[in-house]
Design an enzyme around this catalytic site. Sequence first.
Site, short mmCIF file in Angstrom:
data_model
loop_
_atom_site.label_atom_id
_atom_site.label_comp_id
_atom_site.label_asym_id
_atom_site.label_seq_id
_atom_site.Cartn_x
_atom_site.Cartn_y
_atom_site.Cartn_z
N ASP A 76 -1.59 -0.81 -10.43
CA ASP A 76 -1.42 -0.05 -9.53
C ASP A 76 -1.44 1.35 -10.00
O ASP A 76 -2.73 2.01 -10.55
CB ASP A 76 -0.49 -0.25 -8.55
N PHE B 52 -2.20 -3.12 0.63
CA PHE B 52 -1.07 -4.14 0.05
C PHE B 52 -1.49 -5.40 0.05
O PHE B 52 -1.92 -5.77 1.11
CB PHE B 52 0.16 -3.73 0.63
N ASP C 106 3.66 -10.66 -3.88
CA ASP C 106 4.50 -10.83 -2.66
C ASP C 106 4.76 -9.35 -1.92
O ASP C 106 4.53 -8.30 -2.54
CB ASP C 106 5.99 -11.31 -3.11
P1 IMP Z 1 2.26 -0.07 -11.34
O1 IMP Z 1 3.31 0.17 -12.65
O2 IMP Z 1 2.16 1.08 -10.21
O3 IMP Z 1 0.96 -0.31 -12.05
O4 IMP Z 1 2.84 -0.98 -10.68
C1 IMP Z 1 2.48 -2.39 -10.76
C2 IMP Z 1 3.40 -3.28 -9.96
O5 IMP Z 1 3.68 -3.01 -8.52
C3 IMP Z 1 2.77 -4.87 -9.91
O6 IMP Z 1 3.25 -5.68 -10.94
C4 IMP Z 1 3.25 -5.40 -8.53
O7 IMP Z 1 4.58 -5.72 -8.68
C5 IMP Z 1 3.47 -4.00 -7.69
N1 IMP Z 1 2.34 -3.89 -6.75
C6 IMP Z 1 1.62 -3.00 -6.77
N2 IMP Z 1 0.70 -3.08 -5.73
C7 IMP Z 1 1.14 -4.32 -5.20
C8 IMP Z 1 0.36 -4.93 -4.01
O8 IMP Z 1 -0.49 -4.68 -3.24
N3 IMP Z 1 0.92 -6.30 -3.73
C9 IMP Z 1 2.05 -6.75 -4.34
N4 IMP Z 1 2.42 -5.93 -5.41
C10 IMP Z 1 2.11 -4.80 -5.94
#
Ligand code: IMP
Length: 186
Positions: A114, A163, A170
């Site tokens: 993300d 999302f 989840d």
């Molecule tokens: P980042 O550090 O912002 O890249 O976050 C990654 C983590 O955010 C992932 O491993 C997920 O646990 C969570 N995440 C981000 N977007 C989603 C989504 O759309 N659905 C479920 N979990 C998400």
Amino acid sequence: MLRGSDLEVEPHYTVGRTLFSGEAIGERVKSLAERIASETPAKELLVVGILNGAVFFLSDLVRQMPSELDVKIDFMSISSYGASTKSSGVVRILKDLGSGVEDRHVLIVEDIVDTGLTLSYLLDVMRTRRPAGLRTCVLLDKKEKRRIAVDIDYCGFAVPDEFVVGYGLDCGGKWRHLPDIHVVNF
Ligand code: IMP
């Protein structure tokens, strides 16, 4: 960004439209596994899954790899970033690997990228352990939300800024078990 498991599920949240069917995911995972195996410059590959979201993805991925490749698996569990670490992406390692990675070829398997902060932090941690090779494989890439550039070597699908749940992902601990990937209606 909060992890899905940190979200409170309100009663009106529902599972919305399907983005990727289990069948489409299966086909994509097979082709990723073949590419990864053919591009591994060693006999052994250590596949590291990030709990809990990457569990189904990793288990399907490694089962599509050939017997000639000595595939080992391990897992890491990390906490969400707290308020003070939101911008740095520093996460806490709750469960570390069971063995060292020095001189080994490592593939990190993550469910979704993300902002990129989690994967970027994990890559920094792994690099200090001096693996022979370090690659990343993510099922979903939410490119629009990226805050830090991160190297993704293998990607299943690009997703819009919505999302998503299912196939390991989840929302408040719910809907991980669904075979397809869906958007959540909030
Ligand atoms: P980042 O550090 O912002 O890249 O976050 C990654 C983590 O955010 C992932 O491993 C997920 O646990 C969570 N995440 C981000 N977007 C989603 C989504 O759309 N659905 C479920 N979990 C998400």
